[in-house]
Design a protein around this motif. Structure first.
Motif, PDB file in Angstrom:
ATOM      1  N   ALA A  87     -54.449  15.877 -10.285  1.00 32.14           N
ATOM      2  CA  ALA A  87     -53.896  17.207  -9.830  1.00 32.14           C
ATOM      3  C   ALA A  87     -54.290  17.618  -8.371  1.00 32.14           C
ATOM      4  O   ALA A  87     -53.632  18.637  -7.773  1.00 32.14           O
ATOM      5  CB  ALA A  87     -54.246  18.178 -10.929  1.00 32.14           C
ATOM      6  N   GLU A 100     -53.711  15.788  -5.797  1.00 32.45           N
ATOM      7  CA  GLU A 100     -52.511  15.133  -5.135  1.00 32.45           C
ATOM      8  C   GLU A 100     -53.457  14.472  -3.775  1.00 32.45           C
ATOM      9  O   GLU A 100     -52.797  14.598  -2.824  1.00 32.45           O
ATOM     10  CB  GLU A 100     -51.463  16.298  -4.617  1.00 32.45           C
ATOM     11  N   ARG A 154     -50.136  12.478  -7.302  1.00 34.23           N
ATOM     12  CA  ARG A 154     -49.268  13.276  -8.161  1.00 34.23           C
ATOM     13  C   ARG A 154     -48.150  12.422  -8.727  1.00 34.23           C
ATOM     14  O   ARG A 154     -47.761  12.790  -9.729  1.00 34.23           O
ATOM     15  CB  ARG A 154     -48.622  14.411  -7.295  1.00 34.23           C
TER      16      ARG A 154
END
Length: 242
Positions: free
Chosen positions: A156, A158, A214
């Motif tokens: 999460a 990224e 991601r």
């Protein structure tokens, strides 16, 4: 020697290339290729070679390394000859799943190294699923659940993933680049390719990866087991949808 285009661009799905060698057992060598030959637990690519003069295609069912060249195995005796220009195209859906899976393993490895200081003792993968063994004394369902939560927090974030190269002397001075219990880098390698998950994990690696965490999607830890007193295994799967 075959130029390995995937080392710098894992998203390249095809390339035109010239046949530089053929063998009676169905092996084709190209001057350059997008096919990954396998290694480090990542399976080789499959795909097709298409003769640009005739339009005839043959399936590539296996790829391996022989004396610095990548040998593309096609069923039966290939109709291709030295000097033929072909379009080499990988099975992209399969490759991309392997890229996501390989990056997921690096996220897992990075978290276990950062939080527990445990080296990798083994690993394997197939599209969408993998396992990794660690030098750990203890393993439990609670531990596996905690790892799943932590690795998905990293997804999460990224985090960008970058490819770079280090001179061998610089790599040898950076022991954390090798996360395996046994150093698998051949002594003859003068330049070491690295994969850097920004802010999480930097390792020597020759495989293919996505550009950002991601793209991996949600990772599930689907199994854990003991493989010895200080050898514990975690199994992961990627959720569908990517």
């Amino acid at each position: 020697m075959t130029k390995l285009l995937f080392l710098d661009d894992a998203y390249m799905q095809q390339t035109d290339a010239v046949v530089t060698g053929v063998s009676d057992d169905g092996g084709v060598i190209l001057d350059q290729t997008v096919f990954y030959a396998g290694g480090g637990g990542q399976p080789c690519d499959t795909g097709t070679l298409t003769d640009l003069a005739t339009g005839n295609s043959c399936a590539v069912t296996k790829v391996g390394r022989v004396s610095g060249s990548v040998v593309h195995t096609v069923p039966g005796e290939p109709a291709l000859t030295v000097g033929t220009t072909v379009r080499a195209a990988i099975d992209w859906d399969r490759r991309y799943q392997l890229m996501r899976t390989h990056t997921a393993l690096h996220i897992l490895c990075g978290v276990v190294w950062r939080d527990y200081g445990a080296l990798v003792t083994g690993g394997d993968m197939r599209p969408g699923a993998a396992r990794m063994d660690f030098e750990l004394e203890n393993m439990s369902a609670e531990f596996a659940h905690e790892i799943e939560t932590t690795i998905n927090l990293e997804v999460a974030q990224e985090r960008d993933i970058n490819v770079d190269y280090l001179h061998r002397s610089a790599a040898d001075a950076h022991p954390d680049l090798i996360r395996t219990k046994v150093n698998l880098l051949p002594p003859a390698i003068s330049e070491v390719r690295t994969i850097d998950i920004t802010g999480l994990d930097l390792q020597a690696d020759g495989g293919t990866h996505v550009r950002n965490t991601r793209e991996v999607g949600r990772i599930r830890v689907v199994g854990h087991e003991s493989k010895g007193r200080i050898n514990k295994r975690l199994r992961i799967e990627l959720e569908e949808g990517k």
